[in-house]
Scaffold this motif. Structure first.
Motif, PDB file in Angstrom:
ATOM      1  N   ASP A   1       0.855  -1.189   0.000  1.00 20.34           N
ATOM      2  CA  ASP A   1       0.000   0.000   0.000  1.00 20.34           C
ATOM      3  C   ASP A   1       0.888   1.234   0.000  1.00 20.34           C
ATOM      4  O   ASP A   1       1.768   1.378   0.864  1.00 20.34           O
ATOM      5  N   THR A   2       0.656   2.138  -0.939  1.00 19.97           N
ATOM      6  CA  THR A   2       1.554   3.285  -1.084  1.00 19.97           C
ATOM      7  C   THR A   2       0.853   4.361  -1.889  1.00 19.97           C
ATOM      8  O   THR A   2      -0.134   4.068  -2.598  1.00 19.97           O
ATOM      9  N   PRO A   3       1.273   5.621  -1.807  1.00 17.75           N
ATOM     10  CA  PRO A   3       0.643   6.658  -2.626  1.00 17.75           C
ATOM     11  C   PRO A   3       0.694   6.301  -4.109  1.00 17.75           C
ATOM     12  O   PRO A   3       1.720   5.855  -4.615  1.00 17.75           O
ATOM     13  N   PHE A   4      -0.414   6.518  -4.784  1.00 24.09           N
ATOM     14  CA  PHE A   4      -0.471   6.176  -6.207  1.00 24.09           C
ATOM     15  C   PHE A   4      -1.450   7.065  -6.974  1.00 24.09           C
ATOM     16  O   PHE A   4      -1.045   7.851  -7.816  1.00 24.09           O
ATOM     17  N   SER A   5      -2.738   6.972  -6.673  1.00 23.11           N
ATOM     18  CA  SER A   5      -3.720   7.742  -7.443  1.00 23.11           C
ATOM     19  C   SER A   5      -3.616   9.238  -7.177  1.00 23.11           C
ATOM     20  O   SER A   5      -4.030  10.046  -8.006  1.00 23.11           O
ATOM     21  N   GLN A   6      -3.061   9.628  -6.035  1.00 22.12           N
ATOM     22  CA  GLN A   6      -2.864  11.043  -5.721  1.00 22.12           C
ATOM     23  C   GLN A   6      -1.390  11.446  -5.828  1.00 22.12           C
ATOM     24  O   GLN A   6      -1.040  12.577  -5.473  1.00 22.12           O
ATOM     25  N   ALA A   7      -0.554  10.566  -6.300  1.00 20.90           N
ATOM     26  CA  ALA A   7       0.889  10.833  -6.380  1.00 20.90           C
ATOM     27  C   ALA A   7       1.364  10.711  -7.823  1.00 20.90           C
ATOM     28  O   ALA A   7       0.754  10.023  -8.648  1.00 20.90           O
ATOM     29  N   ALA A   8       2.479  11.394  -8.127  1.00 16.94           N
ATOM     30  CA  ALA A   8       3.108  11.317  -9.452  1.00 16.94           C
ATOM     31  C   ALA A   8       2.133  11.700 -10.564  1.00 16.94           C
ATOM     32  O   ALA A   8       2.146  11.125 -11.646  1.00 16.94           O
ATOM     33  N   LEU A   9       1.285  12.692 -10.287  1.00 19.69           N
ATOM     34  CA  LEU A   9       0.316  13.140 -11.281  1.00 19.69           C
ATOM     35  C   LEU A   9       0.948  14.178 -12.198  1.00 19.69           C
ATOM     36  O   LEU A   9       1.728  15.027 -11.759  1.00 19.69           O
ATOM     37  N   PRO A  10       0.605  14.160 -13.491  1.00 21.45           N
ATOM     38  CA  PRO A  10       1.234  15.088 -14.429  1.00 21.45           C
ATOM     39  C   PRO A  10       0.769  16.533 -14.293  1.00 21.45           C
ATOM     40  O   PRO A  10       1.515  17.452 -14.595  1.00 21.45           O
ATOM     41  N   GLU A  11      -0.473  16.741 -13.840  1.00 21.91           N
ATOM     42  CA  GLU A  11      -1.003  18.093 -13.769  1.00 21.91           C
ATOM     43  C   GLU A  11      -0.612  18.764 -12.456  1.00 21.91           C
ATOM     44  O   GLU A  11      -0.657  18.150 -11.393  1.00 21.91           O
ATOM     45  N   LEU A  12      -0.243  20.046 -12.553  1.00 14.37           N
ATOM     46  CA  LEU A  12       0.059  20.850 -11.374  1.00 14.37           C
ATOM     47  C   LEU A  12      -1.042  21.885 -11.170  1.00 14.37           C
ATOM     48  O   LEU A  12      -1.747  22.257 -12.110  1.00 14.37           O
ATOM     49  N   VAL A  13      -1.199  22.365  -9.955  1.00 16.48           N
ATOM     50  CA  VAL A  13      -2.132  23.432  -9.626  1.00 16.48           C
ATOM     51  C   VAL A  13      -1.312  24.579  -9.051  1.00 16.48           C
ATOM     52  O   VAL A  13      -0.690  24.430  -7.995  1.00 16.48           O
ATOM     53  N   ASN A  14      -1.302  25.699  -9.778  1.00 20.51           N
ATOM     54  CA  ASN A  14      -0.487  26.849  -9.359  1.00 20.51           C
ATOM     55  C   ASN A  14       0.970  26.461  -9.122  1.00 20.51           C
ATOM     56  O   ASN A  14       1.608  26.911  -8.173  1.00 20.51           O
ATOM     57  N   GLY A  15       1.455  25.585  -9.997  1.00 17.93           N
ATOM     58  CA  GLY A  15       2.848  25.180  -9.917  1.00 17.93           C
ATOM     59  C   GLY A  15       3.165  24.157  -8.846  1.00 17.93           C
ATOM     60  O   GLY A  15       4.325  23.810  -8.638  1.00 17.93           O
ATOM     61  N   GLN A  16       2.133  23.669  -8.157  1.00 13.90           N
ATOM     62  CA  GLN A  16       2.331  22.707  -7.080  1.00 13.90           C
ATOM     63  C   GLN A  16       1.608  21.399  -7.396  1.00 13.90           C
ATOM     64  O   GLN A  16       0.643  21.392  -8.164  1.00 13.90           O
ATOM     65  N   PRO A  17       2.072  20.275  -6.833  1.00 12.64           N
ATOM     66  CA  PRO A  17       1.328  19.028  -7.000  1.00 12.64           C
ATOM     67  C   PRO A  17      -0.108  19.176  -6.504  1.00 12.64           C
ATOM     68  O   PRO A  17      -0.379  19.954  -5.590  1.00 12.64           O
ATOM     69  N   GLN A  18      -0.995  18.432  -7.126  1.00 12.45           N
ATOM     70  CA  GLN A  18      -2.399  18.506  -6.727  1.00 12.45           C
ATOM     71  C   GLN A  18      -2.603  18.085  -5.276  1.00 12.45           C
ATOM     72  O   GLN A  18      -3.450  18.623  -4.572  1.00 12.45           O
ATOM     73  N   PHE A  19      -1.833  17.108  -4.843  1.00 11.89           N
ATOM     74  CA  PHE A  19      -1.958  16.586  -3.475  1.00 11.89           C
ATOM     75  C   PHE A  19      -0.570  16.637  -2.826  1.00 11.89           C
ATOM     76  O   PHE A  19       0.329  15.903  -3.224  1.00 11.89           O
ATOM     77  N   LEU A  20      -0.403  17.486  -1.837  1.00  8.17           N
ATOM     78  CA  LEU A  20       0.895  17.629  -1.185  1.00  8.17           C
ATOM     79  C   LEU A  20       1.167  16.478  -0.221  1.00  8.17           C
ATOM     80  O   LEU A  20       2.329  16.160   0.058  1.00  8.17           O
ATOM     81  N   THR A  21       0.108  15.886   0.314  1.00  5.83           N
ATOM     82  CA  THR A  21       0.262  14.727   1.205  1.00  5.83           C
ATOM     83  C   THR A  21      -0.665  13.617   0.707  1.00  5.83           C
ATOM     84  O   THR A  21      -1.712  13.348   1.307  1.00  5.83           O
ATOM     85  N   PRO A  22      -0.307  12.977  -0.391  1.00  7.92           N
ATOM     86  CA  PRO A  22      -1.196  11.978  -0.993  1.00  7.92           C
ATOM     87  C   PRO A  22      -1.480  10.808  -0.061  1.00  7.92           C
ATOM     88  O   PRO A  22      -0.624  10.389   0.722  1.00  7.92           O
TER      89      PRO A  22
END
Length: 530
Positions: free
Chosen positions: A150-171
């Protein structure tokens, strides 16, 4: 008295005017600061060149493979971190151990996902390039899930950024079972996309595996379907059906060693990762428990795949190392698993640690054949023995590629090279070895001998030890103690999460705890809960 509503409107109007001026000012500054000399849109083929390289060198051939080699006793750690891994002294449970590859594999997955998106948008869609990216996303997803559960996946390593930041900072962590569903979705998408071709520019030479050959990548996709289906065997609700799927997928994959997925661009400066580690660290030695399996079978690889420690090369030999001729060689000295002295250069080493230009395998031909042989053996099919024979002959031929890479290593040759003392194993000799030594053991216990031969085959500089680690854990989950391991210390059941996220992501930190779960909690497909 003005109403509160009117006052609010007045304030709002002033605010809007202020925002408008601020926005105008920011827009002007953005135009002034815009970099017009560098593109912001990169073709997918350029990204995939990096994805292929990082997948092979850093993720398949890197820290996973090196540390897992001590867990499954392909090699013995005799110095520094690897000696600690050998005696389970901190390293297997420390968040720092796999932190580099933790970052690398997530970064590679993100880039593969970016390539998928870009190739979907390129003109009328570059389907073959997209399919290659999907295969690579599947491989890296598999590395993540198999190592960490079990590990970050669907909220991690996403191609889209929001305001230059990952969509989820703590996936959040995904269940391993869910990640496996995504792996199969990637491969199914690749199987659909690859045959459709590229509508604009082909990936061509930026594909360091197959040069954009869609049929070759399609064969790899089917081979990976066989691999990951077999990983799930202990969890299968219908083992017979899944074993037949494995055979079906293998039959759609490689048909010769020439078709295997080999990252083969190493040279004097771009060097194989196992060689890179050993040449700079000298932390690995040859394993007694591994050699015992060869001795039991009078395996001809005994005379080909071990070399003396550098401290035992005579001045007259004028070499870096010398090939051991077999168990009767006076310099034959394996390191005992878990109890060897933590001393460099004392014990023999696998000759593969000198294989500077040996390719890294995304998937080998012999792995496919072993998967098919296991499925057939478990189903009780008569073809299993012939499939296993083909697998063993192919595996020995592949080992000779690694041995030759050691003798021809450019950097090693500058220091005297590795001295060859025995003749290469021919396909005819390999077939005779199977008939005289392997077949009687197969007849006594077909599945066991398939798995032992696969275990033997996966030693090398090809990056296949990680798959061996998966096999050992899968067999444990099925209560099949076919691979004898001699290390008296606890067997690590998974890799710990990386330090970067243990310290930054509360979800990962909570799952990590003190790290000791690596000894007690198997991954889901190996019988654990997560």
């Amino acid at each position: 008295m003005k109403s509160i509503l009117n006052i609010s409107k007045g304030i709002l109007s002033v605010a809007l005017v202020s925002v408008a001026f601020a926005s105008c000012s920011e827009d002007v500054m953005d135009r002034i600061n815009e970099d017009k000399d560098h593109t912001t849109a990169v073709p997918a083929k350029f990204i995939l060149a990096d994805v292929i390289t990082s997948t092979a060198f850093s993720n398949i051939g890197g820290d996973f493979n090196t540390y897992f080699s001590t867990y499954v006793e392909h090699m013995v750690g005799v110095d520094n971190q690897l000696a600690n891994a050998e005696t389970r002294n901190g390293e297997p449970a420390a968040s720092s151990t796999f932190n580099n590859v933790w970052g690398n594999v997530y970064s590679t997955l993100k880039n593969a996902r970016i390539a998928i998106d870009i190739s979907s948008d390129e003109l009328a869609a570059n389907y073959t390039t997209k399919g290659i990216a999907e295969v690579l996303a599947a491989i890296n997803s598999g590395l993540i899930a198999d190592a960490f559960g079990d590990t970050p996946f669907s909220q991690a390593a996403l191609p889209e950024l929001v305001n230059g930041q990952p969509q989820f900072l703590t996936p959040e962590l995904d269940k391993q079972e869910k990640i496996y569903a995504s792996i199969m979705e990637y491969l199914d998408a690749a199987i659909a996309d690859l045959p459709q071709g590229d509508k604009s520019s082909s990936i061509g030479s930026y594909d360091f595996i197959y040069k954009g050959d869609k049929d070759a990548w399609l064969k790899l996709a089917y081979g990976l379907k066989a691999r990951y289906t077999m990983h799930l065997l202990a969890r299968s609700a219908d083992k017979e059906a899944d074993l037949r799927k494995v055979i079906e997928y293998v039959n759609k994959s490689f048909t010769s060693i020439d078709q295997q997925a080999a990252f083969a661009i190493y040279d004097a400066t771009n060097i194989n990762p196992l060689f890179d580690f050993q040449w700079s660290r000298d932390g690995l030695a040859a394993s007694k428990s591994y050699a015992d399996k060869l001795i039991e079978r009078n395996d001809p690889r005994l005379r080909r795949i071990f070399s003396v420690g550098q401290g035992y090369v005579t001045k007259e030999e004028k070499a870096v190392s010398v090939q051991i001729t077999g168990v009767n060689d006076p310099r034959f000295l394996m390191a005992s698993n878990g109890t060897a002295e933590p001393v460099k250069y004392k014990y023999n080493t696998p000759i593969f640690v000198y294989s500077q230009t040996c390719p890294t395998m995304l998937m080998s031909y012999h792995e496919l054949l072993f998967l098919k042989a296991e499925a057939e053996a478990r189903l009780g099919e008569a073809d299993a023995v012939n499939t296993l024979k083909s697998a063993v002959v192919a595996a020995i031929a592949n080992a000779e590629i690694g041995v030759a890479a050691a003798f021809n290593a450019p950097t090693v040759k500058d220091y005297g090279g590795v001295k060859e003392t025995t003749k290469a194993i021919t396909p005819t000799e390999a077939a005779t070895y199977f008939d005289t030594s392997v077949k009687p053991l197969f007849d006594a216990n077909p599945v066991k001998e398939v798995m032992v031969q696969k275990y033997i085959a996966f030693l090398g500089a090809f990056g296949e030890t990680t798959e061996c680690y998966n096999d050992v854990r899968r067999l444990k989950a099925m209560n099949e103690d076919y691979i004898t391991l001699l290390n008296p210390y606890k067997f690590p059941l998974r890799a710990p999460y990386g330090a970067d996220d243990v310290s930054a992501n509360p979800n990962v930190e909570n799952a990590f705890g003190n790290g000791q779960y690596v000894y007690t909690d198997p991954v889901w497909w190996a019988g654990g809960t997560h």
